[in-house]
Design an enzyme around this catalytic site. Sequence first.
Site, mmCIF file in Angstrom:
data_model
loop_
_atom_site.group_PDB
_atom_site.id
_atom_site.type_symbol
_atom_site.label_atom_id
_atom_site.label_comp_id
_atom_site.label_asym_id
_atom_site.label_seq_id
_atom_site.Cartn_x
_atom_site.Cartn_y
_atom_site.Cartn_z
ATOM 1 N N GLY A 139 15.149 -5.803 1.429
ATOM 2 C CA GLY A 139 14.529 -4.824 0.541
ATOM 3 C C GLY A 139 14.852 -4.995 -0.929
ATOM 4 C CG HIS A 164 3.571 -16.340 0.763
ATOM 5 N ND1 HIS A 164 3.897 -16.084 2.077
ATOM 6 C CD2 HIS A 164 3.655 -17.680 0.618
ATOM 7 C CE1 HIS A 164 4.149 -17.231 2.689
ATOM 8 N NE2 HIS A 164 4.016 -18.206 1.821
HETATM 9 C C1 GRF Z 1 10.504 -12.088 -0.243
HETATM 10 O O1 GRF Z 1 10.871 -13.406 -0.469
HETATM 11 C C2 GRF Z 1 9.036 -12.005 -0.111
HETATM 12 O O2 GRF Z 1 8.340 -12.978 -0.809
HETATM 13 C C3 GRF Z 1 8.832 -12.234 1.339
HETATM 14 O O3 GRF Z 1 9.932 -11.608 1.945
HETATM 15 C C4 GRF Z 1 11.018 -11.570 1.059
HETATM 16 C C5 GRF Z 1 11.537 -10.196 1.002
HETATM 17 O O4 GRF Z 1 12.792 -10.127 0.408
HETATM 18 N N1 GRF Z 1 7.507 -11.932 1.765
HETATM 19 P P1 GRF Z 1 13.459 -8.715 0.132
HETATM 20 O O5 GRF Z 1 13.604 -8.007 1.455
HETATM 21 O O6 GRF Z 1 12.575 -7.964 -0.811
HETATM 22 O O7 GRF Z 1 14.793 -9.030 -0.468
#
Ligand code: GRF
Length: 187
Positions: A12, A104
């Site tokens: 998150g 992404h």
């Molecule tokens: C991010 O790298 C995003 O691009 C991907 O999932 C990850 C989430 O990371 N779809 P976080 O939970 O926000 O730290």
Amino acid sequence: MKKIAIFASGTGSNAQKIIDHFRDSSLATVHIILSNKPDAGVLGIAAREGIRAVVIDKETFFRGDAYVKLLQEEGIDLVVLAGFLWKVPANLVAAFPDRIINIHPALLPKYGGKGMYGHFVHEAVLAAGEKESGITIHFVNERYDEGGIILQESCAISAEDTPDTLARKVQALEHRWFPAIVERLLK
Ligand code: GRF
């Protein structure tokens, strides 16, 4: 006040950046956080921030429209997928046209699709000998990672990069751009 719903499966950190960005905003607020994982770090963030959290029931999510109704009843203006690993069902996409976005950690259309998440993405990018990677923020349709692109930002890859160092470069781009794009779309 516009209302944001965040869907997330993991740590998150992007959710946290969006919460921070809108903390004192008069434009919008993070109204609700939904996670498919009961032990996801993002639910701890929701608890600390006093934001309503919902653990998604798989059966209900993919079969009925209970979650569509929930988001509509709560008056959600924008659905933000921030590391959400399930496909969004067609009824949810249809209920929020151009109102669901995803981030992404690569330059789509390369390195997208099912199974391309987290370190798998960075490993594939490095294995292919790419000279750059980056982020893609895009609208969500019923297919993984195929909706219209809103923004791409890139970073250079050096010979010394590992999946971990590349992940950090990409994450820095995510944190810098995602809250700003959410704001732009809400305006
Ligand atoms: C991010 O790298 C995003 O691009 C991907 O999932 C990850 C989430 O990371 N779809 P976080 O939970 O926000 O730290």
